[in-house]
Design a protein around this motif. Structure first.
Motif, PDB file in Angstrom:
ATOM      1  N   ARG A 122       0.840  -1.193   0.000  1.00 25.15           N
ATOM      2  CA  ARG A 122       0.000   0.000   0.000  1.00 25.15           C
ATOM      3  C   ARG A 122       0.878   1.249   0.000  1.00 25.15           C
ATOM      4  O   ARG A 122       2.073   1.183   0.275  1.00 25.15           O
ATOM      5  N   TYR A 124       1.909   4.802   1.536  1.00 20.22           N
ATOM      6  CA  TYR A 124       1.841   5.443   2.842  1.00 20.22           C
ATOM      7  C   TYR A 124       2.128   6.940   2.776  1.00 20.22           C
ATOM      8  O   TYR A 124       2.616   7.453   1.772  1.00 20.22           O
ATOM      9  N   MET A 201      -0.449   8.206  -6.056  1.00 20.94           N
ATOM     10  CA  MET A 201      -1.562   7.287  -5.818  1.00 20.94           C
ATOM     11  C   MET A 201      -2.379   7.088  -7.090  1.00 20.94           C
ATOM     12  O   MET A 201      -2.771   5.959  -7.428  1.00 20.94           O
ATOM     13  N   GLN A 206      -2.546   2.317  -5.990  1.00 18.16           N
ATOM     14  CA  GLN A 206      -2.404   1.742  -4.657  1.00 18.16           C
ATOM     15  C   GLN A 206      -3.445   2.302  -3.689  1.00 18.16           C
ATOM     16  O   GLN A 206      -3.889   3.439  -3.830  1.00 18.16           O
ATOM     17  N   GLU A 207      -3.787   1.494  -2.706  1.00 14.69           N
ATOM     18  CA  GLU A 207      -4.596   1.988  -1.591  1.00 14.69           C
ATOM     19  C   GLU A 207      -3.728   2.918  -0.757  1.00 14.69           C
ATOM     20  O   GLU A 207      -2.582   2.598  -0.450  1.00 14.69           O
ATOM     21  N   TYR A 208      -4.260   4.072  -0.389  1.00 14.43           N
ATOM     22  CA  TYR A 208      -3.496   5.046   0.395  1.00 14.43           C
ATOM     23  C   TYR A 208      -3.805   4.889   1.880  1.00 14.43           C
ATOM     24  O   TYR A 208      -4.964   4.743   2.276  1.00 14.43           O
ATOM     25  N   VAL A 209      -2.740   4.918   2.696  1.00 16.30           N
ATOM     26  CA  VAL A 209      -2.877   4.820   4.146  1.00 16.30           C
ATOM     27  C   VAL A 209      -2.259   6.066   4.758  1.00 16.30           C
ATOM     28  O   VAL A 209      -1.071   6.352   4.536  1.00 16.30           O
TER      29      VAL A 209
END
Length: 249
Positions: A122, A124, A201, A206-209
């Motif tokens: 993911r 970050y 992103m 990607q999934e962003y955290v």
């Protein structure tokens, strides 16, 4: 040496690339990339005609013996720049100074805003120090870059890389010249960093955290320790139960 290493990587892994036209033919620029694998610093330079300078630990260049010399030669060949991580503020200030030096020479400077490799694929939160400060101190454009599937080629603990095609998406340059000289304002640094991470992103999918990757790594390590402790405790209870059954017999 860059061309021989780059040619070998392209021949073996055949990386696909989108957006090469966004890399300027000359002049300085900052390439801000997500960070999935140790190999990211090798694949990106391999597909570009221009040299890209990344930051690397000084230890990679000073290790003794034949292996140490070969490692140092390899890192120099792919454009890695040694940074001394000692001192009060460690690698951060050294990386910023090195980045500014690269930009002032009119070259390409590569940086990973996350500060470390993603522990789970993911994306970050970007650290507001190096990237934004170099960009605002120099006025150089920031080019977002997304590495795709590089973490699948050589996952942590794997010695032999898997032969597969990684991807690289290069976005359009971002102009932060309106903030030039404001590298001491932490709110501006945060804003610039977040804008770059948003573009990365979009490119990577990607999934962003919204936490730092270093914090995520600590959480993962703590969870693994807790799981091991729970298994060990369960095993101890099982052994004690068996002993009690034997006594009862």
């Amino acid at each position: 040496m860059k061309f021989s290493i780059g040619g070998s990587l392209k021949l073996a892994f055949r990386p696909w690339v989108e957006g090469l036209e966004n890399i300027p033919a000359e002049g300085p620029a900052i390439l801000a990339s997500n960070h999935l694998s140790f190999s990211d610093s090798f694949f990106l330079p391999a597909v570009l005609d221009r040299k890209v300078t990344f930051i690397a630990k000084a230890e990679y260049f000073t290790s003794p013996g034949v292996k140490g010399k070969l490692t140092a030669a390899f890192f120099k060949g792919v454009g890695q720049l040694p940074v001394d991580r000692s001192g009060a503020r460690g690698a951060g200030e050294a990386a910023i100074k090195s980045g500014i030096d690269v930009i002032e020479r009119g070259e390409l400077f590569g940086i990973y805003p996350e500060g470390t490799r993603s522990p789970d694929g993911r994306l970050y939160r970007g650290k507001p120090g190096g990237l934004a400060r170099v960009a605002l101190a120099t006025g150089a454009p920031v080019i977002p870059v997304a590495m795709i599937d590089t973490e699948k080629i050589q996952p942590p603990g794997k010695v032999v890389p898997k032969l597969m095609r990684p991807g690289i998406r290069i976005g359009k340059p971002l102009d932060f010249s309106r903030y030039h000289g404001m590298d001491g304002d932490r709110f501006i640094l945060r804003s610039v960093t977040d804008e770059v991470m948003y573009e990365i992103m979009k490119l990577s999918g990607q999934e962003y955290v919204d936490i730092y990757a270093t914090a995520a790594k600590r959480q993962i390590a703590d969870a693994e320790k807790a799981e091991k402790a729970a298994k060990a405790d369960k095993g101890d209870k099982g052994d004690k139960g068996e002993q009690q059954d034997r006594v009862a017999e």
